[in-house]
Design a protein around this motif. Structure first.
Motif, PDB file in Angstrom:
ATOM      1  N   SER A  66       1.529   7.749   8.362  1.00 25.71           N
ATOM      2  CA  SER A  66       0.813   6.858   7.996  1.00 25.71           C
ATOM      3  C   SER A  66       1.458   5.705   6.941  1.00 25.71           C
ATOM      4  N   ALA A  67       2.568   6.201   6.272  1.00 23.30           N
ATOM      5  CA  ALA A  67       3.224   5.347   5.320  1.00 23.30           C
ATOM      6  C   ALA A  67       3.755   3.846   5.995  1.00 23.30           C
ATOM      7  N   PRO A  68       4.207   3.790   7.036  1.00 23.81           N
ATOM      8  CA  PRO A  68       4.481   2.555   7.560  1.00 23.81           C
ATOM      9  C   PRO A  68       3.329   1.661   7.697  1.00 23.81           C
ATOM     10  N   THR A  69       2.047   2.163   8.182  1.00 20.96           N
ATOM     11  CA  THR A  69       1.034   1.638   8.249  1.00 20.96           C
ATOM     12  C   THR A  69       0.317   1.017   7.098  1.00 20.96           C
ATOM     13  N   ILE A  70       0.542   1.727   6.018  1.00 25.45           N
ATOM     14  CA  ILE A  70       0.124   1.185   4.666  1.00 25.45           C
ATOM     15  C   ILE A  70       1.150   0.016   4.369  1.00 25.45           C
ATOM     16  N   ASP A  71       2.517   0.059   4.659  1.00 22.52           N
ATOM     17  CA  ASP A  71       3.309  -0.961   4.349  1.00 22.52           C
ATOM     18  C   ASP A  71       3.216  -2.367   5.207  1.00 22.52           C
ATOM     19  N   ASP A  72       2.569  -2.014   6.583  1.00 23.09           N
ATOM     20  CA  ASP A  72       2.233  -3.005   7.337  1.00 23.09           C
ATOM     21  C   ASP A  72       1.238  -3.660   7.069  1.00 23.09           C
ATOM     22  N   TYR A  73       0.105  -3.145   6.539  1.00 20.53           N
ATOM     23  CA  TYR A  73      -1.089  -3.655   6.183  1.00 20.53           C
ATOM     24  C   TYR A  73      -0.701  -4.541   5.052  1.00 20.53           C
ATOM     25  N   ARG A  74      -0.019  -3.878   3.965  1.00 18.17           N
ATOM     26  CA  ARG A  74       0.299  -4.823   2.555  1.00 18.17           C
ATOM     27  C   ARG A  74       1.191  -5.994   3.068  1.00 18.17           C
ATOM     28  N   ARG A  75       2.068  -5.945   4.204  1.00 15.01           N
ATOM     29  CA  ARG A  75       2.640  -7.385   4.573  1.00 15.01           C
ATOM     30  C   ARG A  75       1.975  -8.116   5.075  1.00 15.01           C
ATOM     31  N   ASP A  76       1.127  -7.706   6.050  1.00 13.90           N
ATOM     32  CA  ASP A  76       0.166  -8.563   6.816  1.00 13.90           C
ATOM     33  C   ASP A  76      -0.683  -9.335   6.077  1.00 13.90           C
ATOM     34  N   GLN A  77      -1.260  -8.694   4.805  1.00 10.50           N
ATOM     35  CA  GLN A  77      -2.064  -9.158   3.823  1.00 10.50           C
ATOM     36  C   GLN A  77      -1.299 -10.388   3.130  1.00 10.50           C
ATOM     37  N   ARG A  78      -0.160 -10.007   2.752  1.00 10.07           N
ATOM     38  CA  ARG A  78       0.489 -11.165   2.233  1.00 10.07           C
ATOM     39  C   ARG A  78       0.711 -12.276   3.112  1.00 10.07           C
ATOM     40  N   TRP A  79       1.367 -12.259   4.430  1.00  9.73           N
ATOM     41  CA  TRP A  79       1.565 -12.989   5.173  1.00  9.73           C
ATOM     42  C   TRP A  79       0.389 -13.881   5.553  1.00  9.73           C
ATOM     43  N   ALA A  80      -0.876 -13.396   5.757  1.00  7.20           N
ATOM     44  CA  ALA A  80      -2.207 -14.089   5.545  1.00  7.20           C
ATOM     45  C   ALA A  80      -2.435 -14.985   4.760  1.00  7.20           C
ATOM     46  N   VAL A  81      -2.155 -14.526   3.155  1.00  6.86           N
ATOM     47  CA  VAL A  81      -2.405 -15.454   2.317  1.00  6.86           C
ATOM     48  C   VAL A  81      -1.469 -16.458   2.254  1.00  6.86           C
ATOM     49  N   ARG A  82      -0.176 -16.204   2.393  1.00  8.97           N
ATOM     50  CA  ARG A  82       0.917 -17.190   2.675  1.00  8.97           C
ATOM     51  C   ARG A  82       0.684 -18.285   3.575  1.00  8.97           C
ATOM     52  N   ASP A  83       0.217 -17.706   4.723  1.00 10.01           N
ATOM     53  CA  ASP A  83      -0.004 -18.680   5.779  1.00 10.01           C
ATOM     54  C   ASP A  83      -1.381 -19.557   5.399  1.00 10.01           C
ATOM     55  N   PHE A  84      -2.154 -19.189   4.801  1.00  8.01           N
ATOM     56  CA  PHE A  84      -3.168 -19.735   4.513  1.00  8.01           C
ATOM     57  C   PHE A  84      -3.031 -20.927   3.415  1.00  8.01           C
ATOM     58  N   LEU A  85      -2.176 -20.497   2.561  1.00  4.71           N
ATOM     59  CA  LEU A  85      -1.546 -21.366   1.608  1.00  4.71           C
ATOM     60  C   LEU A  85      -0.544 -22.540   1.957  1.00  4.71           C
ATOM     61  N   GLY A  86      -0.099 -22.214   3.181  1.00  2.00           N
ATOM     62  CA  GLY A  86       0.971 -23.081   3.613  1.00  2.00           C
ATOM     63  C   GLY A  86       2.335 -22.670   3.107  1.00  2.00           C
ATOM     64  N   SER A  87       2.455 -21.492   2.399  1.00  2.00           N
ATOM     65  CA  SER A  87       3.774 -21.233   1.842  1.00  2.00           C
ATOM     66  C   SER A  87       4.709 -20.074   2.983  1.00  2.00           C
ATOM     67  N   SER A  88       5.938 -20.276   2.527  1.00  2.00           N
ATOM     68  CA  SER A  88       6.958 -19.593   3.410  1.00  2.00           C
ATOM     69  C   SER A  88       6.560 -18.068   3.069  1.00  2.00           C
ATOM     70  N   ARG A  89       6.915 -17.275   3.976  1.00  2.00           N
ATOM     71  CA  ARG A  89       6.625 -15.922   4.084  1.00  2.00           C
ATOM     72  C   ARG A  89       7.963 -15.110   3.508  1.00  2.00           C
ATOM     73  N   THR A  90       8.858 -15.730   3.464  1.00  2.00           N
ATOM     74  CA  THR A  90      10.116 -15.325   2.817  1.00  2.00           C
ATOM     75  C   THR A  90      10.567 -15.875   1.389  1.00  2.00           C
ATOM     76  N   THR A  91      10.869 -14.942   0.467  1.00  2.00           N
ATOM     77  CA  THR A  91      11.292 -15.645  -0.675  1.00  2.00           C
ATOM     78  C   THR A  91      12.825 -15.032  -1.110  1.00  2.00           C
ATOM     79  N   VAL A  92      13.963 -15.999  -1.173  1.00  2.00           N
ATOM     80  CA  VAL A  92      15.068 -15.804  -0.977  1.00  2.00           C
ATOM     81  C   VAL A  92      15.689 -16.145  -2.616  1.00  2.00           C
ATOM     82  N   GLU A  93      16.326 -15.148  -3.370  1.00  2.00           N
ATOM     83  CA  GLU A  93      17.198 -15.773  -4.405  1.00  2.00           C
ATOM     84  C   GLU A  93      18.553 -15.380  -4.336  1.00  2.00           C
ATOM     85  N   LEU A  94      19.260 -16.203  -4.996  1.00  2.00           N
ATOM     86  CA  LEU A  94      20.593 -16.222  -4.798  1.00  2.00           C
ATOM     87  C   LEU A  94      21.152 -15.404  -6.093  1.00  2.00           C
ATOM     88  N   LEU A  95      21.897 -14.175  -6.018  1.00  2.00           N
ATOM     89  CA  LEU A  95      22.366 -13.295  -7.118  1.00  2.00           C
ATOM     90  C   LEU A  95      23.436 -13.918  -7.731  1.00  2.00           C
TER      91      LEU A  95
END
Length: 158
Positions: free
Chosen positions: A129-158
């Motif tokens: 069930s662990a991947p399911t939990i991670d999938d739910y959390r990912r889908d939650q973040r994506w739904a919020v980001r899609d709602f706000l019109g934000s990118s689904r990806t955050t990239v930082e240069l190291l």
């Protein structure tokens, strides 16, 4: 003779339809529909499901609080009243809000029931069930980001 059926399905006769309401701006969450969408059986009681949904609503409402306040300042009293824009239609916004709440509640239900069976099979089920939990959390973040019109990806240069 007991009326309890382990792992049985919830029927409309056994648990009456319930909606959870939060702030008047946001749509209510239909627990029966959520249970059906996430395929949550009767091993998760109505009280536990309600607790998970309330926690999910609190989290999602906090994530979207600034957006809601801005729309209310524009004179909109409910999410369904916010007009379409280049980014989303109001039907899409309602869907994304409900999806974010469903995914957050689904993750909490999975997390709470991971350790329910401490036998070897319970450990195996928890690992599955662990991947399911991670999938739910990912889908939650994506739904919020899609709602706000934000990118689904955050990239930082190291």
């Amino acid at each position: 003779m007991s009326g309890f059926i382990a792992g049985g399905q919830v029927t409309s006769e056994s648990v009456p339809g319930t909606h959870i309401n939060s702030h008047p701006f946001w749509p209510s969450i239909d627990l029966d529909k959520l249970r059906e969408t996430l395929r949550i059986d009767s091993s998760v009681t109505a009280a536990r499901l309600e607790t998970a949904v309330v926690a999910a609503i609190i989290s999602i409402n906090r994530d979207l609080a600034k957006w809601r306040v801005a729309r209310q300042a524009e004179g909109f009293n409910a999410l369904a009243d916010v007009p379409d824009d280049d980014h989303l239609t109001n039907v899409e916004r309602v869907h994304l809000y409900v999806r974010a709440v469903e995914c957050a509640a689904g993750a909490e239900v999975c997390e709470r029931y991971r350790g329910y069976d401490t036998a070897a099979s319970g450990g195996k089920n928890a690992d599955e069930s662990a991947p399911t939990i991670d999938d739910y959390r990912r889908d939650q973040r994506w739904a919020v980001r899609d709602f706000l019109g934000s990118s689904r990806t955050t990239v930082e240069l190291l």
